[in-house]
Design a protein around this motif. Structure first.
Motif, PDB file in Angstrom:
ATOM      1  N   GLY A  14      19.276 -16.747   7.899  1.00 30.36           N
ATOM      2  CA  GLY A  14      19.732 -18.107   7.967  1.00 30.36           C
ATOM      3  C   GLY A  14      19.204 -19.089   8.868  1.00 30.36           C
ATOM      4  N   GLU A  15      17.918 -18.896   9.638  1.00 33.09           N
ATOM      5  CA  GLU A  15      17.015 -19.148  10.269  1.00 33.09           C
ATOM      6  C   GLU A  15      15.470 -18.346  10.325  1.00 33.09           C
ATOM      7  N   VAL A  16      15.431 -17.529  10.427  1.00 30.07           N
ATOM      8  CA  VAL A  16      14.698 -17.227   9.942  1.00 30.07           C
ATOM      9  C   VAL A  16      14.511 -15.210   9.053  1.00 30.07           C
ATOM     10  N   THR A  17      13.307 -15.010   8.592  1.00 28.76           N
ATOM     11  CA  THR A  17      12.907 -14.434   7.781  1.00 28.76           C
ATOM     12  C   THR A  17      11.722 -13.433   7.842  1.00 28.76           C
ATOM     13  N   THR A  18      12.524 -11.937   7.305  1.00 26.42           N
ATOM     14  CA  THR A  18      11.390 -11.297   7.678  1.00 26.42           C
ATOM     15  C   THR A  18      10.010 -10.119   6.569  1.00 26.42           C
ATOM     16  N   PRO A  19       8.825 -10.351   6.682  1.00 31.76           N
ATOM     17  CA  PRO A  19       8.389  -9.502   5.804  1.00 31.76           C
ATOM     18  C   PRO A  19       8.621  -9.075   5.012  1.00 31.76           C
ATOM     19  N   ILE A  20       7.543  -9.140   3.640  1.00 35.20           N
ATOM     20  CA  ILE A  20       8.393  -8.092   2.224  1.00 35.20           C
ATOM     21  C   ILE A  20       8.660  -6.750   2.887  1.00 35.20           C
ATOM     22  N   LEU A  21       9.441  -6.194   2.914  1.00 35.84           N
ATOM     23  CA  LEU A  21       9.709  -4.394   2.311  1.00 35.84           C
ATOM     24  C   LEU A  21       9.281  -4.309   0.921  1.00 35.84           C
ATOM     25  N   TRP A  22       8.283  -3.757   0.562  1.00 35.16           N
ATOM     26  CA  TRP A  22       7.935  -3.154  -0.350  1.00 35.16           C
ATOM     27  C   TRP A  22       8.675  -1.575  -0.828  1.00 35.16           C
ATOM     28  N   TRP A  23       8.696  -1.662  -2.239  1.00 38.91           N
ATOM     29  CA  TRP A  23       8.996  -0.109  -2.309  1.00 38.91           C
ATOM     30  C   TRP A  23       8.346   0.260  -3.779  1.00 38.91           C
ATOM     31  N   GLY A  24       8.581   1.730  -4.202  1.00 39.13           N
ATOM     32  CA  GLY A  24       8.112   1.797  -5.692  1.00 39.13           C
ATOM     33  C   GLY A  24       6.997   2.804  -5.056  1.00 39.13           C
ATOM     34  N   ASP A  25       6.287   3.654  -6.599  1.00 41.66           N
ATOM     35  CA  ASP A  25       5.188   4.511  -6.840  1.00 41.66           C
ATOM     36  C   ASP A  25       4.439   4.340  -6.249  1.00 41.66           C
ATOM     37  N   HIS A  26       3.989   3.212  -5.598  1.00 48.35           N
ATOM     38  CA  HIS A  26       2.694   2.498  -4.890  1.00 48.35           C
ATOM     39  C   HIS A  26       2.636   3.166  -3.585  1.00 48.35           C
ATOM     40  N   CYS A  27       4.413   3.530  -3.628  1.00 50.42           N
ATOM     41  CA  CYS A  27       4.142   4.137  -1.828  1.00 50.42           C
ATOM     42  C   CYS A  27       3.540   5.811  -1.688  1.00 50.42           C
ATOM     43  N   LEU A  28       3.656   6.393  -2.729  1.00 48.32           N
ATOM     44  CA  LEU A  28       3.186   7.739  -3.317  1.00 48.32           C
ATOM     45  C   LEU A  28       1.370   7.916  -2.513  1.00 48.32           C
ATOM     46  N   ASP A  29       1.265   6.653  -2.787  1.00 44.77           N
ATOM     47  CA  ASP A  29      -0.388   7.252  -1.595  1.00 44.77           C
ATOM     48  C   ASP A  29      -0.069   6.429  -0.504  1.00 44.77           C
TER      49      ASP A  29
END
Length: 231
Positions: free
Chosen positions: A95-110
Motif C-alpha cells: 500500500g506504500e511501496v512496491t518490490t521489483p518484479i519477480l519473474w519466472w518461467g522457462d527463461h529461468c532454466l538458463d
C-alpha cells in the motif's frame, strides 16, 4: 526483463490497485493494464478471455498484497504460467511501496546452476533439476505447479511426478552421474531432490541456502530414492 518502463508502470499499477491484485500484460514491449475480473480480486487475478487475442501477451504481470501473500508464485499462479507458456512476473505491494518484479518461467532454466537464492516454485530444488537437464543435456523437463510446503499438504509430488517427467527408479548401488536423488528432510515423504555428479559430489538447492555443489556423503542417510531419465 523488459526494461525500466515496463517495471515502472507495473509497479505503479500495483500501488494504484492495492489491496486488490493488479494484472496486466506486456505487449509490444509496453505494460498494458488489464481489468482483474476475479471473483475475489484481493486474493487472486483473472483477465478477460479476449486479453489473449487482443494483445498477444509477451508476458503477464500481477501483484500480491505483501501483507497477506508472499513474494513468490502460488500454485494457481504457477498453473496459469505453465498453461500460458510466457514469462510471468509478480510485484508485491503493501500500500506504500512496491518490490521489483519477480519473474519466472522457462527463461529461468538458463540461470547459472550455483549461487541461486531460494525462491519457492521458481528457484527451488526441482527448478535446479530442470535447469541442469536443460543446460547439461538439452532436455526440457516439464514444470509442475506446486505450493511451498506441498509435502505437508498430503502430496507426494516427487514420487508421483518424476515418472511423468520421464524418470524411472534405479537401485542406489547402480546410481550414476546425472541421476536424481530424493531425500526426506523431517517429512513423511521425500521432499527434496538433487543431481548426482561425478567424484562423489551432488548439486542441490535447499530452502535458506544458495544452490551449490558439495559432497553427497553427509546426505546419503537421508536419500530414499534414485531415479534416471529415460525419456
Amino acid at each position: 526483463m523488459f526494461g525500466n518502463d515496463v517495471a515502472r508502470e507495473a509497479r505503479a499499477h500495483a500501488l494504484a490497485a492495492w489491496p486488490e491484485e493488479a494484472c496486466g500484460v506486456v505487449s509490444g514491449g509496453r505494460y498494458i493494464r488489464v481489468e482483474n475480473i476475479a471473483a475475489d480480486p484481493d486474493n487472486g487475478f483473472e483477465m478477460p478471455a479476449e486479453t489473449w487475442l487482443k494483445f498477444k501477451p509477451e508476458a503477464v504481470i500481477h501483484s500480491h498484497n505483501a501483507k497477506v501473500h508472499p513474494h513468490w508464485p502460488s500454485k494457481a499462479d504457477m498453473e496459469s504460467q505453465i498453461a500460458a507458456r510466457v514469462p510471468f512476473g509478480i510485484v508485491s505491494c503493501d500500500g506504500e511501496v512496491t518490490t521489483p518484479i519477480l519473474w519466472w518461467g522457462d527463461h529461468c532454466l538458463d540461470v547459472p546452476l550455483t549461487g541461486r537464492s531460494f525462491v519457492p516454485g521458481v528457484f527451488d530444488c526441482y527448478g535446479l533439476v530442470r535447469s541442469w537437464y536443460w543446460q547439461e543435456r538439452g532436455i526440457r523437463l516439464p514444470d509442475f505447479a506446486r505450493s511451498k510446503s506441498w509435502w505437508e499438504e498430503g502430496e507426494n509430488l516427487l514420487a508421483d511426478l518424476f515418472e511423468e517427467a520421464g524418470f524411472r527408479a534405479v537401485d542406489a548401488s547402480e546410481a550414476q552421474p546425472g541421476d536424481v536423488f530424493f531425500m526426506r528432510l523431517v517429512s513423511k515423504v521425500p521432499c527434496h531432490s538433487g543431481i548426482l555428479l561425478a567424484d562423489g559430489l551432488c548439486l542441490h538447492h535447499l530452502d535458506g541456502r544458495l544452490s551449490r555443489r558439495e559432497p553427497i556423503g553427509p546426505w546419503l542417510r537421508r536419500v530414499t530414492h534414485c531415479v534416471r531419465y529415460i525419456g
